[in-house]
Design an enzyme around this catalytic site. Structure first.
Site, PDB file in Angstrom:
ATOM      1  N   TYR A 178       0.847  -1.205   0.000  1.00 36.51           N
ATOM      2  CA  TYR A 178       0.000   0.000   0.000  1.00 36.51           C
ATOM      3  C   TYR A 178       0.884   1.257   0.000  1.00 36.51           C
ATOM      4  O   TYR A 178       2.069   1.193   0.364  1.00 36.51           O
ATOM      5  CB  TYR A 178      -0.888  -0.057   1.255  1.00 36.51           C
ATOM      6  CG  TYR A 178      -1.809   1.113   1.421  1.00 36.51           C
ATOM      7  CD1 TYR A 178      -2.851   1.327   0.517  1.00 36.51           C
ATOM      8  CD2 TYR A 178      -1.656   2.004   2.476  1.00 36.51           C
ATOM      9  CE1 TYR A 178      -3.708   2.402   0.669  1.00 36.51           C
ATOM     10  CE2 TYR A 178      -2.506   3.083   2.638  1.00 36.51           C
ATOM     11  CZ  TYR A 178      -3.524   3.279   1.723  1.00 36.51           C
ATOM     12  OH  TYR A 178      -4.358   4.353   1.876  1.00 36.51           O
ATOM     13  N   THR A 180       1.493   3.721   1.830  1.00 36.87           N
ATOM     14  CA  THR A 180       2.247   4.174   3.011  1.00 36.87           C
ATOM     15  C   THR A 180       3.267   3.140   3.489  1.00 36.87           C
ATOM     16  O   THR A 180       4.024   3.421   4.425  1.00 36.87           O
ATOM     17  CB  THR A 180       1.288   4.429   4.186  1.00 36.87           C
ATOM     18  OG1 THR A 180       0.589   3.202   4.458  1.00 36.87           O
ATOM     19  CG2 THR A 180       0.285   5.520   3.877  1.00 36.87           C
ATOM     20  N   LYS A 181       3.298   1.975   2.913  1.00 41.89           N
ATOM     21  CA  LYS A 181       4.108   0.892   3.468  1.00 41.89           C
ATOM     22  C   LYS A 181       5.587   1.009   3.076  1.00 41.89           C
ATOM     23  O   LYS A 181       5.928   1.753   2.155  1.00 41.89           O
ATOM     24  CB  LYS A 181       3.523  -0.464   3.043  1.00 41.89           C
ATOM     25  CG  LYS A 181       2.096  -0.672   3.570  1.00 41.89           C
ATOM     26  CD  LYS A 181       2.035  -0.896   5.064  1.00 41.89           C
ATOM     27  CE  LYS A 181       0.732  -0.623   5.769  1.00 41.89           C
ATOM     28  NZ  LYS A 181      -0.467  -1.270   5.342  1.00 41.89           N
ATOM     29  N   ASN A 182       6.451   0.256   3.739  1.00 41.93           N
ATOM     30  CA  ASN A 182       7.906   0.391   3.537  1.00 41.93           C
ATOM     31  C   ASN A 182       8.311   0.144   2.092  1.00 41.93           C
ATOM     32  O   ASN A 182       9.260   0.743   1.602  1.00 41.93           O
ATOM     33  CB  ASN A 182       8.657  -0.592   4.443  1.00 41.93           C
ATOM     34  CG  ASN A 182       8.570  -0.213   5.901  1.00 41.93           C
ATOM     35  OD1 ASN A 182       7.625   0.446   6.313  1.00 41.93           O
ATOM     36  ND2 ASN A 182       9.552  -0.614   6.686  1.00 41.93           N
TER      37      ASN A 182
END
Ligand SMILES: *Cc1c(COP(=O)(O)O)cnc(C)c1O
Length: 382
Positions: A178, A180-182
């Protein structure tokens, strides 16, 4: 200074890869997806990886693949994003929440055992913020009671439990890409497993339940004929996402180094700051630092979490709250869940604030955020 809570870390290389994926005329699941699956499996150290359009899809299909259905119970953490619990409901099963360990914010192994009933089928540990759950204990419990382990590794793409990468321990592990993920592909997800049959079932269910290689039916060497084995879902990854993801995977090590530096800088400044509880870490494991969540200690500070967030926002610092516990949501309240049954989760939730943490932050910005936190705390000491 204006510091948003979150910013994706995307370079021109990703943009070029996405453009060339579009120009290749293969837009949906195809050769790039297979390449990304192969590279991701290699990175984790596991034999199978299946690209999907989200981690939520992965959690849903993982449960279906191991046969979870109506009447079954699945044990998980109340302190997670709602996808973890929603997908249990999608299968017709019942989520059973066990309270968290207030130090690690991961579900408490002691409480898992007490929550097991003859209906329990699986445990879904959530590696909060990228710090791993007590996997040795959880694996022992699962073996003893013949339960499956499906890991919610949405935060844990780089996490290591002792010497093992997350993704190589449980029966199935679900990752999120997604925004916002790393590691991001805009939207996207991946499941990993060392069980060939589970991988094949998830692959089939992710594409309408069509028989093997149906994704290739429009290619020159493909064939128009396929058979539908199950009423499956439309959860596959696309080659545009995979092209993006391959580049992000190449950069992951560098992005993670920066995340760890930022976390260390926050910790070094904030540890001087009375009344602010810092996130837990241990040299035993490798933290992925998806989030840096602090907690306002109500015994020492006379300020609410809401007021704290407002004051940070007033000086340009974006924040968020991870998570609104599942039993707090109206749908789950109507199902009979009550946050008061999870006292540690409730206590942590009431004081928690996630600070900005992404590779693009400069040291000056991190120092600014930390100084703002300390300043607010020092003005509200009891
Ligand atoms: C982001 C997240 C998910 C869902 O991931 P998607 O890829 O958006 O479906 C699931 N669980 C947790 C803990 C998350 O943070």
């Amino acid at each position: 200074m204006k510091i948003p809570f979150c910013l994706p870390h995307i370079g021109d290389e990703e943009i070029q890869e996405v453009v060339s994926a579009i120009k290749s005329n293969w837009l949906s699941k195809g050769p790039k997806t297979l390449e990304f699956e192969g590279e991701f499996a290699k990175f984790v150290g596991v034999s199978h990886a299946v690209g999907l359009n989200s981690c939520t899809a992965g959690l849903h299909l993982a449960q279906l693949a191991i046969g979870i259905g109506p009447g079954d119970e699945v044990i998980t953490s109340p302190y997670t994003f709602v996808a973890t619990a929603n997908t249990i409901l999608h299968c017709g099963a019942t989520p059973v929440f066990v309270d968290i360990d207030p130090l690690t914010l991961n579900l408490s192994p002691e409480l898992i055992e007490q929550a097991i009933t003859p209906r329990t089928k699986a445990i879904i540990p959530v590696h909060f913020a990228g710090y791993p759950c007590e996997m040795d204990r959880i694996v022992d419990i699962a073996r003893h009671y013949h339960l499956s382990i499906i890991e919610d590794a949405a935060h844990a793409v780089y996490t290591r439990y002792r010497e093992r990468n997350i993704g190589s321990i449980g029966d199935i592990t679900c990752f999120s890409f997604y925004a916002t993920k790393n590691l991001t592909t805009g939207e996207g997800g991946m499941v990993t497993t060392s069980d060939e049959e589970l991988a094949a079932r998830i692959r089939m269910l992710s594409l309408h339940g069509m028989s093997k290689n149906a994704w290739n039916r429009y290619a020159e060497k493909g064939t128009w004929y396929y058979e539908v084995e199950h009423a499956g879902y439309k959860y596959n990854m696309t080659d545009v996402q995979a092209a993006f993801g391959l580049l992000q995977l190449q950069k992951l090590e560098a992005m993670q180094q920066r995340r760890a530096q930022i976390a260390a800088l926050y910790t070094s400044i904030l540890s001087e700051c009375e009344g602010v509880v810092l996130p837990y870490d241990s040299a035993e494991h490798r933290h992925a630092w998806h989030l840096y969540s602090i907690r306002i200690d109500p015994e020492r500070l006379a300020i609410s979490r809401e007021a704290f967030i407002t004051k940070l926002s007033a000086v340009g610092v974006g924040t968020s709250v991870h998570f609104i516990p599942i039993p707090h949501h109206p749908h789950y309240k109507r199902l009979g869940y009550n946050l008061h049954e999870y006292p540690q989760t409730r206590k942590v939730y009431e004081g928690t604030i996630s600070l900005p943490l992404y590779p693009g932050l400069t040291d000056d910005q991190v120092a600014y955020v930390a100084a703002a936190v300390c300043d607010i705390a020092s003005r509200h000491r009891k």
